[in-house]
Design an enzyme around this catalytic site. Structure first.
Site, PDB file in Angstrom:
ATOM      1  N   THR A   1       2.896 -10.253  14.271  1.00  0.00           N
ATOM      2  CA  THR A   1       1.708 -10.747  13.568  1.00  0.00           C
ATOM      3  C   THR A   1       0.789  -9.563  13.280  1.00  0.00           C
ATOM      4  O   THR A   1       0.768  -8.593  14.036  1.00  0.00           O
ATOM      5  CB  THR A   1       1.017 -11.859  14.398  1.00  0.00           C
TER       6      THR A   1
ATOM      7  N   THR B   1       1.346  -4.866   4.038  1.00  0.00           N
ATOM      8  CA  THR B   1       1.142  -5.340   5.412  1.00  0.00           C
ATOM      9  C   THR B   1       0.581  -6.764   5.473  1.00  0.00           C
ATOM     10  O   THR B   1       0.780  -7.459   6.465  1.00  0.00           O
ATOM     11  CB  THR B   1       0.180  -4.404   6.182  1.00  0.00           C
TER      12      THR B   1
ATOM     13  N   THR C   1      -0.892 -22.356  18.485  1.00  0.00           N
ATOM     14  CA  THR C   1      -2.225 -22.058  18.992  1.00  0.00           C
ATOM     15  C   THR C   1      -2.948 -21.032  18.124  1.00  0.00           C
ATOM     16  O   THR C   1      -2.312 -20.161  17.533  1.00  0.00           O
ATOM     17  CB  THR C   1      -2.177 -21.549  20.458  1.00  0.00           C
ATOM     18  N   GLN C   2      -4.243 -21.171  18.067  1.00  0.00           N
ATOM     19  CA  GLN C   2      -5.066 -20.177  17.361  1.00  0.00           C
ATOM     20  C   GLN C   2      -5.189 -18.893  18.185  1.00  0.00           C
ATOM     21  O   GLN C   2      -5.608 -17.867  17.655  1.00  0.00           O
ATOM     22  CB  GLN C   2      -6.469 -20.732  17.113  1.00  0.00           C
ATOM     23  N   CYS C   3      -4.858 -18.983  19.471  1.00  0.00           N
ATOM     24  CA  CYS C   3      -4.956 -17.789  20.319  1.00  0.00           C
ATOM     25  C   CYS C   3      -3.860 -16.802  19.937  1.00  0.00           C
ATOM     26  O   CYS C   3      -2.778 -17.190  19.523  1.00  0.00           O
ATOM     27  CB  CYS C   3      -4.783 -18.159  21.789  1.00  0.00           C
TER      28      CYS C   3
ATOM     29  N   ASP D   1       1.466  -6.408  -4.581  1.00  0.00           N
ATOM     30  CA  ASP D   1       0.600  -6.430  -3.412  1.00  0.00           C
ATOM     31  C   ASP D   1       1.109  -7.645  -2.642  1.00  0.00           C
ATOM     32  O   ASP D   1       1.312  -8.714  -3.231  1.00  0.00           O
ATOM     33  CB  ASP D   1      -0.862  -6.636  -3.856  1.00  0.00           C
ATOM     34  N   SER D   2       1.341  -7.513  -1.345  1.00  0.00           N
ATOM     35  CA  SER D   2       2.030  -8.604  -0.646  1.00  0.00           C
ATOM     36  C   SER D   2       1.198  -9.878  -0.578  1.00  0.00           C
ATOM     37  O   SER D   2       1.719 -10.939  -0.241  1.00  0.00           O
ATOM     38  CB  SER D   2       2.486  -8.166   0.744  1.00  0.00           C
TER      39      SER D   2
ATOM     40  N   THR E   1       0.804  -1.224   0.000  1.00  0.00           N
ATOM     41  CA  THR E   1       0.000   0.000   0.000  1.00  0.00           C
ATOM     42  C   THR E   1       0.836   1.274   0.000  1.00  0.00           C
ATOM     43  O   THR E   1       0.508   2.245  -0.695  1.00  0.00           O
ATOM     44  CB  THR E   1      -0.914  -0.008   1.250  1.00  0.00           C
TER      45      THR E   1
END
Ligand code: ASP
Length: 341
Positions: A160, A89, A272-274, A57-58, A11
């Site tokens: 992340t 991003t 983990t998804q957390c 575009d990433s 971007t």
């Protein structure tokens, strides 16, 4: 001080199209930057722009593009004091993680940054991110790959993307920030990776783009058949499980599929998804069942870092057994409390 600004797309350097959408355009970022008087301020280091071809575009980035970025850094390593990588991003955390593993003995900063609003727009966050990245890359001895965004500097292999819209789009949920940008620029020197010996040359491990490594997020109702299909071509899988690393252990067929895959050498890493916290396969019976099926813990690694690390280890030629061992050790500050070497 002399910085190489590697523009890969994203971007930050995008230009508005006739239909109103944004897309990268060759030469556009250089023209925008040439028209910014603030970039001629005394605090801004000298910089040279290297444009990735094609600009992306990433969302379109692949491991071949990671190899391209690493190759540019390696080819110009001795000519510059630091590297700023402008990047979209969407997959910035993946590229930051991959570069962290690919670049060994790094003694100079490699800072990835970008923006949520293009530099060409009035309210762009790109201006601050770009200026801060240039200043930080020139002023601080950061021997690691970092992600700089909004008011913080993060370890690349801990970062992340948490917000699709906010200017503080990234966090490193399981590791403190390496730096913060308010009135002052503050860098937490004690958290940085150790500076490699001056006589240790930069070593670049390219990533094999053909490797069959993947990621799968568990969801209620996922079938053994689907997991078997996913696992069939793979040599490594990041299994994004629930909570502390739990999976539906009442489904014997599902566990059999995982056990059969690990028996044939597939490395299954449980993350983990957390957003916060890590995996402990001994907490619940539903996690212990995964361990019995041969899956290993990814501890508090992000799924992005785990995926990049698996690719890195297989690309470096490690066997499945070696990759299992190294996945559970800290190589670049990507996981807590298990430092190797
Ligand atoms: N789709 C864009 C990209 O990742 C989003 C951004 O840069 O913020 O390239």
């Amino acid at each position: 001080m002399n910085i190489l600004l590697i523009h890969t797309g994203g971007t930050i350097g995008m230009c508005r199209q006739d239909d109103g959408s944004y897309a990268p355009a060759p030469g556009y970022l250089a023209a925008l930057m040439a028209a910014m008087p603030e970039l001629r301020a005394a605090q801004i280091p000298q910089y040279t722009i290297h444009e990735h071809a094609p600009l992306l575009d990433s969302a379109n980035m692949t491991p071949s593009d990671w190899n391209g970025i690493a190759a540019v850094i390696a080819a110009h390593y001795n000519d510059y004091d630091g590297f700023v990588v402008l990047h979209g991003t969407d997959t910035m955390a993946y590229t930051a993680s991959a570069l962290a593993f690919m670049l060994r003995n790094l003694r100079k900063p490699v800072l990835l940054t970008g923006s949520q609003i293009p530099l060409c727009e009035l309210r762009s966050d790109g201006r601050d991110n770009l200026i801060t990245a240039l200043i930080v890359a020139a002023r601080y001895r950061l021997p690691e790959v970092c992600l700089l965004f909004g008011d913080c500097l993060l370890r690349g292999c801990r970062a992340t993307k948490l917000s699709a819209t906010g200017f503080d789009a990234f966090e490193s949920p399981n590791f403190p920030v390496l730096g913060s940008f308010g009135i002052h620029i503050e860098i937490a020197e004690r958290l940085l990776l150790p500076m490699p010996a001056a006589d240790a040359p930069l070593a670049v491990q390219t990533i094999d783009p053909e490797l069959a490594v993947g990621a799968l997020r568990l969801f209620p109702g996922i079938s053994a058949r689907l997991i078997a299909r996913v696992l069939e071509p793979l040599s490594g899988l990041v299994l994004e499980a629930y909570g502390a690393g739990n999976a539906p252990a009442n489904d014997g067929a599902l566990l059999d599929v995982l056990a059969a895959a690990t028996a044939r050498g597939v490395v299954i890493v449980v993350c983990t998804q957390c957003v916060r916290g890590g995996v402990d396969l001994s907490t619940y019976a539903t996690g212990a069942a995964l361990a019995r099926a041969g899956a290993i813990s990814g501890f508090d690694m992000t799924a992005e870092a785990a995926l990049a690390k698996l690719r890195y280890l297989f690309s470096a030629g490690y066997s499945s057994a070696q990759a299992r061992r190294l996945m559970q050790q800290d190589l670049r500050g990507e996981l807590s409390g298990r430092r190797q070497e």
